[in-house]
Design a protein around this motif. Structure first.
Motif: not given
Length: 607
Positions: A206, A390, A246, A387-388, A383, A248
């Motif tokens: 990530k 990111r 990742s 993780a938002y 989301i 993400s």
């Protein structure tokens, strides 16, 4: 760099096919040669250049790459989340008949789902484990050290290609690369800024994704400008590769690609006043199509594995939108992001204007869509909150900073008025000082995190020092500790290190395991509170409920090794266990920890 992209994207594509179809691991290696051959055949004529033509410039860029890779390798750091990613594929390195597990294999006695199905999609850890295992005999060397060096090595090439894609001269691009690398070293005002994450945890997928995202913008633009099939395929391979870094990427990559395609459409229609014809929409579509791969990957993952959401500790935090912004950005970053679109108006060179306007349009759209509180409320629902923040990595602010100063330098050359020149020099100086003087270096961030030192030996793992020294002190019991499915109970910092040094072991309690239990549906052998309370007991907590949980776990389940954080209460408990029950024996102790092992199990490996 293009060759590395082809190899890793081929590996990622094969990995994802094997993972989703639940095939044995060896099938991956049957498909891999074909994918590599096919993509090399179709990309060998790409016009995307990552190395200078001038021999002196090429030597300098390689020197930057090697130096940057060595710095990432030698910086001392550790990431406590490593076992979550490292352990999930360790067994597939030595057993090619096995399928990739969809469970969290860290925990003993319960078949628990992965923390998030999205975590399963990451092929980076398995790739580096294989590289390490077959080159040094150690999976962890591959993941930590070769991974860190690789992360650092390609960044100068990435930014050189990015700046050359703006039609800048090789010498100018090299100067901007040198500035960007220096900037990243000072980019540690916040823990999760690109520079901080990239230098301190660059081997983690990530963090690598955050550092390499500018490549996506660069390749997308290059593919529509050149209109060559080979360049578009290379752009597609970049998307596939990022999907393997990742989980993400499932929302970061489609978001970034969508904004690039929309930026091109807006620029052509509104800025250049082009007619809305099929050609404009076709090029926007060319940019957008690779994102379909990532969307399909996410959809298939939900069908095969279930929930993608990672119900982490961020869910319980009371952060609003602006707290999330400052997880990644510092005031200095936001200052440059404000100035860049304004300064782009000053660009007059026709050959570079398109790229500057595209980047400015892209940045403005990203701020409107993801920083605007009106839209952000919608995105936070889609989301996951954990993780938002990111999503902000889609804005390539290190490059934006360098290009902002470059524009100011161009204006300085053309301005004849002394007052105007003084004003530009003063503004540029203040902007640079706002970052380099008031900001923090990566070294100061290491100190803030309380890392014990700045540098390590090249062959040392990126692990916390005190727990590692204790576990390495148990070297005489290596065969015993390497036992498949060995069960241990230890404080969290020991658990994190132990499971990386002995990846086939299982533990009673693990970091962030509450997230795993949030997705669990089967009846449990050991509930999450009992696991956590027993871990707190061996960590030194003396509350009655913690001791009761520990006694229950030890009595009911077969545990091979217990590690206590050393204090008076734990010493008394250990002596009592050894005295009352002939089952345990001490295998190691120092000023910090004490370890006992199942005497019967241990005797098998000492014969």
């Amino acid at each position: 760099m293009n060759s590395a992209l082809i190899i890793f994207s081929s590996f990622t594509l094969a990995y994802e096919i094997v993972l989703l179809l639940r095939l044995p691991t060896f099938v991956l290696f049957c498909m891999l040669p074909f994918f590599i051959w096919f993509f090399f055949k179709h990309v060998k004529k790409t016009s995307y250049v990552t190395l200078p033509k001038l021999l002196s410039m090429r030597f300098l860029l390689i020197l930057f790459s090697v130096s940057n890779g060595l710095l990432c390798l030698l910086l001392y750091s550790f990431n406590p989340d490593d076992p979550t990613f490292f352990n999930k594929t360790a067994v597939n390195v030595v057993n090619l008949q096995a399928q990739f597990s969809s469970n969290d294999i860290r925990l003993a006695y319960d078949d628990l789902p992965a923390m998030s199905a999205a975590h399963l999609l990451s092929s980076w850890e398995y790739f580096m484990q294989l590289v390490g295992y077959y080159s040094t005999g150690s999976m962890l060397q591959g993941y930590h050290n070769i991974g860190a060096f690789t992360c650092g090595f390609f960044v100068p090439m990435l930014y050189f290609a990015f700046y050359r894609n703006f039609k800048l001269k090789e010498t100018t691009s090299m100067i901007l690369v040198a500035f960007t690398l220096t900037y990243l070293l000072f980019d540690a005002q916040v823990l999760r800024s690109v520079g901080s994450w990239y230098f301190i945890s660059g081997w983690v997928g990530k963090c690598l994704l955050a550092a390499y995202l500018p490549l996506l913008f660069s390749l997308a633009l290059h593919s529509i400008k050149s209109e060559k099939k080979e360049d578009w395929i290379l752009y597609l391979l970049c998307v596939i590769s990022f999907g393997g870094l990742s989980g993400s990427s499932l929302f970061i990559i489609p978001s970034s690609i969508g904004l690039i395609a929309l930026s091109y459409l807006i620029k052509k229609v509104l800025v250049l006043r082009s007619k809305i014809d099929f050609g404009v929409f076709r090029k926007s579509l060319i940019i957008f199509v690779p994102s379909i791969y990532i969307v399909m990957l996410g959809g298939l993952s939900i069908i095969v594995f279930g929930n993608l959401k990672d119900a982490s500790y961020w869910e319980s935090t009371n952060l609003n939108l602006y707290n999330f912004i400052f997880v990644v950005f510092s005031p200095s970053h936001l200052l440059f992001l404000t100035l860049f679109p304004i300064f782009v108006v000053l660009v007059r060179e026709r050959k570079t204007l398109f790229y500057f306007q595209m980047l400015a349009t892209y940045q403005i759209l990203a701020l409107i869509v993801f920083v605007n509180p009106i839209f952000a409320k919608l995105w936070v629902e889609i989301i996951p909150k954990d993780a938002y923040w990111r999503i902000y990595y889609i804005i390539p602010y290190p490059a934006i900073v360098a290009l902002t100063l470059y524009i100011m330098f161009l204006r300085l050359k053309k301005v004849t008025n002394k007052i105007s020149k003084f004003g530009i020099i003063t503004l540029a100086t203040c902007l640079i000082l706002s970052h380099f003087v008031t900001g923090k270096t990566v070294f100061s961030m290491q100190k803030e995190i309380s890392f014990a030192k700045n540098f390590k030996n090249p062959w040392d793992y990126k692990l916390e020092i005190i727990p590692t020294e204790f576990i390495n002190g148990l070297i005489h019991y290596r065969n015993f500790l390497n036992e498949n499915q060995l069960v241990f109970l230890a404080p969290e910092e020991i658990e994190i290190v132990f499971q990386q040094l002995y990846p086939f072991s299982t533990t009673i309690s693990a970091r962030h395991m509450e997230q795993v239990f949030n997705n669990a549906q089967k009846p449990l052998a050991i509930d999450v509170l009992t696991r956590r309370f027993s871990e707190r007991f061996v960590s030194g907590a003396r509350e009655t409920e913690y001791e009761e949980a520990f006694n229950l776990v030890v009595k009911k389940f077969d545990i091979d090794v217990i590690v206590f954080r050393k204090n008076e209460g734990n010493l008394i408990k250990t002596n009592q266990m050894i005295k009352d029950n002939n089952k345990w024996t001490i295998i190691g102790a120092n000023e910090h920890y004490l370890a006992i092992a199942n005497k019967e199990k241990l005797s098998i490996y000492q014969r």
